[in-house]
Design a protein around this motif. Structure first.
Motif: not given
Length: 196
Positions: A98-122
């Motif tokens: 939240r220090e990098r992204m204090p509020e959620l964007p108003e757009t339907a997408y995120f223009p800022l890269a996350p700090d962490w991702i998790c992919e569940v493999l299939s």
């Protein structure tokens, strides 16, 4: 003399928007990738991990708080192969400090890269997750990545090393109790992620 093969048309965001809602679509270097909705083991692993992290990190319940933890966010990155276009990735779970992204964007997408991702493999997504998406996450400065395999019952933990890309930190298996960056403030029991 043979005819020259016609160059394939680059997929656009309009192509992505036309994908039926029962599919997951991503746009990588002008190629549209369409996958079925997650199978039950995949959905169970992602949902359970979101529950484990959401309380302590997103809501601050019995944990440090300070994060947005979201399921399947649509993230837009500039496409380096075509400056007018975007790459659209949808990780299974992502987290922003939240220090990098204090509020959620108003757009339907995120223009800022996350700090962490998790992919569940299939079986249908593993190659794209590993070979296509992980390099993009590294290029865009995502600091931490987890790959969960609900069939093999493994959690692979990676951290971004400046100038070197992803560094594998650990692979945990089965019912291990894990403290993994960036969420080492709590122990996660991997057994709760796997369908039993």
């Amino acid at each position: 003399m043979g005819q020259l093969a016609e160059k394939p048309r680059r997929a656009t965001y309009a192509d992505l928007e036309a994908v039926p809602p029962n599919k997951v679509a991503e746009l990588i270097r002008g190629v549209l990738h369409v996958f079925p909705r997650p199978a039950p083991r995949h959905a169970r692993a992602a949902s359970s991990l979101g529950i484990e992290l959401g309380g302590p990190f997103d809501h601050g319940k019995d944990g440090p708080g300070g994060w947005w933890i979201l399921d399947e966010p649509e993230i837009h990155f500039p496409d380096p192969t075509s400056p007018r276009d975007v790459e659209v990735l949808v990780p299974d779970i992502a987290g922003w400090r939240r220090e990098r992204m204090p509020e959620l964007p108003e757009t339907a997408y995120f223009p800022l890269a996350p700090d962490w991702i998790c992919e569940v493999l299939s079986p249908s997504t593993e190659q794209v997750d590993r070979k296509e998406k992980m390099p993009i996450y590294a290029r865009e400065g995502v600091q931490h990545a987890w790959l969960l395999d609900p069939i093999q019952r493994t959690q692979e933990v990676f951290s971004l090393a400046p100038g070197r890309g992803w560094t594998p930190i650990a692979t945990h298996r089965d019912a291990a109790r894990v403290r993994a960056a960036p969420f080492e403030a709590i122990k996660i029991e991997l057994r709760v992620l796997w369908a039993t």
